[in-house]
Write a protein that holds these residues in place. Sequence first.
Motif, PDB file in Angstrom:
ATOM      1  N   ALA A   1       0.837  -1.203   0.000  1.00 49.49           N
ATOM      2  CA  ALA A   1       0.000   0.000   0.000  1.00 49.49           C
ATOM      3  C   ALA A   1       0.873   1.254   0.000  1.00 49.49           C
ATOM      4  O   ALA A   1       0.577   2.238  -0.702  1.00 49.49           O
ATOM      5  CB  ALA A   1      -0.927  -0.003   1.216  1.00 49.49           C
ATOM      6  N   GLU A   2       1.960   1.218   0.774  1.00 47.86           N
ATOM      7  CA  GLU A   2       2.863   2.373   0.828  1.00 47.86           C
ATOM      8  C   GLU A   2       3.513   2.625  -0.522  1.00 47.86           C
ATOM      9  O   GLU A   2       3.637   3.773  -0.960  1.00 47.86           O
ATOM     10  CB  GLU A   2       3.936   2.157   1.895  1.00 47.86           C
ATOM     11  CG  GLU A   2       4.889   3.332   2.049  1.00 47.86           C
ATOM     12  CD  GLU A   2       5.894   3.140   3.170  1.00 47.86           C
ATOM     13  OE1 GLU A   2       7.046   3.589   3.031  1.00 47.86           O
ATOM     14  OE2 GLU A   2       5.517   2.535   4.206  1.00 47.86           O
TER      15      GLU A   2
ATOM     16  N   ARG B   1      -5.998  17.703  -5.627  1.00 49.69           N
ATOM     17  CA  ARG B   1      -7.214  17.930  -6.414  1.00 49.69           C
ATOM     18  C   ARG B   1      -8.244  16.820  -6.242  1.00 49.69           C
ATOM     19  O   ARG B   1      -9.357  16.916  -6.778  1.00 49.69           O
ATOM     20  CB  ARG B   1      -6.848  18.076  -7.900  1.00 49.69           C
ATOM     21  CG  ARG B   1      -5.961  19.268  -8.183  1.00 49.69           C
ATOM     22  CD  ARG B   1      -5.386  19.267  -9.594  1.00 49.69           C
ATOM     23  NE  ARG B   1      -6.402  19.425 -10.628  1.00 49.69           N
ATOM     24  CZ  ARG B   1      -6.144  19.383 -11.932  1.00 49.69           C
ATOM     25  NH1 ARG B   1      -4.889  19.160 -12.351  1.00 49.69           N
ATOM     26  NH2 ARG B   1      -7.101  19.546 -12.816  1.00 49.69           N
ATOM     27  N   VAL B   2      -7.886  15.770  -5.515  1.00 48.46           N
ATOM     28  CA  VAL B   2      -8.817  14.670  -5.281  1.00 48.46           C
ATOM     29  C   VAL B   2      -9.048  14.531  -3.788  1.00 48.46           C
ATOM     30  O   VAL B   2      -8.196  14.890  -2.977  1.00 48.46           O
ATOM     31  CB  VAL B   2      -8.297  13.346  -5.878  1.00 48.46           C
ATOM     32  CG1 VAL B   2      -8.016  13.501  -7.367  1.00 48.46           C
ATOM     33  CG2 VAL B   2      -7.049  12.867  -5.162  1.00 48.46           C
ATOM     34  N   SER B   3     -10.203  13.993  -3.421  1.00 51.16           N
ATOM     35  CA  SER B   3     -10.513  13.811  -2.004  1.00 51.16           C
ATOM     36  C   SER B   3      -9.757  12.606  -1.462  1.00 51.16           C
ATOM     37  O   SER B   3      -9.386  11.699  -2.206  1.00 51.16           O
ATOM     38  CB  SER B   3     -12.018  13.612  -1.808  1.00 51.16           C
ATOM     39  OG  SER B   3     -12.419  12.337  -2.290  1.00 51.16           O
ATOM     40  N   LEU B   4      -9.544  12.600  -0.145  1.00 47.85           N
ATOM     41  CA  LEU B   4      -8.847  11.471   0.474  1.00 47.85           C
ATOM     42  C   LEU B   4      -9.627  10.175   0.312  1.00 47.85           C
ATOM     43  O   LEU B   4      -9.041   9.110   0.113  1.00 47.85           O
ATOM     44  CB  LEU B   4      -8.603  11.758   1.955  1.00 47.85           C
ATOM     45  CG  LEU B   4      -7.489  12.756   2.279  1.00 47.85           C
ATOM     46  CD1 LEU B   4      -7.369  12.939   3.782  1.00 47.85           C
ATOM     47  CD2 LEU B   4      -6.148  12.294   1.696  1.00 47.85           C
ATOM     48  N   SER B   5     -10.944  10.248   0.381  1.00 46.63           N
ATOM     49  CA  SER B   5     -11.752   9.033   0.232  1.00 46.63           C
ATOM     50  C   SER B   5     -11.614   8.462  -1.176  1.00 46.63           C
ATOM     51  O   SER B   5     -11.520   7.236  -1.349  1.00 46.63           O
ATOM     52  CB  SER B   5     -13.222   9.327   0.544  1.00 46.63           C
ATOM     53  OG  SER B   5     -13.738  10.309  -0.337  1.00 46.63           O
ATOM     54  N   GLN B   6     -11.580   9.326  -2.180  1.00 44.21           N
ATOM     55  CA  GLN B   6     -11.398   8.857  -3.554  1.00 44.21           C
ATOM     56  C   GLN B   6      -9.993   8.293  -3.760  1.00 44.21           C
ATOM     57  O   GLN B   6      -9.818   7.275  -4.440  1.00 44.21           O
ATOM     58  CB  GLN B   6     -11.669   9.990  -4.538  1.00 44.21           C
ATOM     59  CG  GLN B   6     -13.130  10.392  -4.595  1.00 44.21           C
ATOM     60  CD  GLN B   6     -13.342  11.736  -5.265  1.00 44.21           C
ATOM     61  OE1 GLN B   6     -12.386  12.435  -5.619  1.00 44.21           O
ATOM     62  NE2 GLN B   6     -14.592  12.124  -5.439  1.00 44.21           N
TER      63      GLN B   6
ATOM     64  N   THR C   1      -5.220   3.592   7.156  1.00 45.23           N
ATOM     65  CA  THR C   1      -3.946   3.107   6.624  1.00 45.23           C
ATOM     66  C   THR C   1      -3.193   4.222   5.919  1.00 45.23           C
ATOM     67  O   THR C   1      -1.978   4.384   6.093  1.00 45.23           O
ATOM     68  CB  THR C   1      -4.173   1.943   5.649  1.00 45.23           C
ATOM     69  OG1 THR C   1      -4.879   0.889   6.319  1.00 45.23           O
ATOM     70  CG2 THR C   1      -2.851   1.408   5.105  1.00 45.23           C
ATOM     71  N   LEU C   2      -3.923   5.014   5.142  1.00 43.88           N
ATOM     72  CA  LEU C   2      -3.287   6.139   4.450  1.00 43.88           C
ATOM     73  C   LEU C   2      -2.739   7.146   5.453  1.00 43.88           C
ATOM     74  O   LEU C   2      -1.632   7.677   5.274  1.00 43.88           O
ATOM     75  CB  LEU C   2      -4.283   6.819   3.514  1.00 43.88           C
ATOM     76  CG  LEU C   2      -3.753   8.041   2.755  1.00 43.88           C
ATOM     77  CD1 LEU C   2      -2.545   7.671   1.902  1.00 43.88           C
ATOM     78  CD2 LEU C   2      -4.845   8.650   1.895  1.00 43.88           C
TER      79      LEU C   2
END
Length: 205
Positions: free
Chosen positions: A161-162, A178-183, A194-195
């Motif tokens: 993942a990293e 420019r993108v959301s964290l959920s996306q 995890t992120l």
Amino acid sequence: MAKITDKPVSDPGTAIFTASVKSICPGIADAELAQFALKTNSKELKKKELFLQAGKVQKAIGFIAKGLVRSFFIDDEGNEITVGFYAEADYATHYAAFITQQPSRYSIQCLEPTTMICLSFEDMQWVYQQLPGFEKYGRLVAEEILKRQQARIESFIFQTAEERYLDFVEQHPTLFNRVSLSQLCSFLGIERQTLTRIRQKLAHQ
């Protein structure tokens, strides 16, 4: 509804498109490029508007002159799963479904106000038949799409993942804000927690 207008070759969005074509295939004659541009039209879409809806046949491929879109599907539990982000100078398409004119399994949604330069499937066939220089361009675009798809598949097989996160930051530095964290989490296939841990770890290195 998206606003569609026929615009001359001098339109800024069309000029960006033709410049991109020329950068990929410098050998295309200016006369062919001008004929090609006449087959396109400009489409203005609002934030959150769909360029393509899952279950529908994509009638035109879209070159992004300005803006940002994402490709996603909805899983059996009703979750939106993001599979791609596409920004300026990229194409908005589910290419395999487009070239076979089959219903797409994915939706394409604007994350920002977006300007598309569109070419219909029928006009694309005309371009290939009447403008020989564009056969090479079409092949190169198809090859690039295939390479990206393969890279994404292999990222889930061979990378942590990293590593997927670091690759995204390296390859798309302008998209991160420019993108959301959920996306982003959905695209990377990781939970938000995890992120957060990955970003905290990297911040302390």
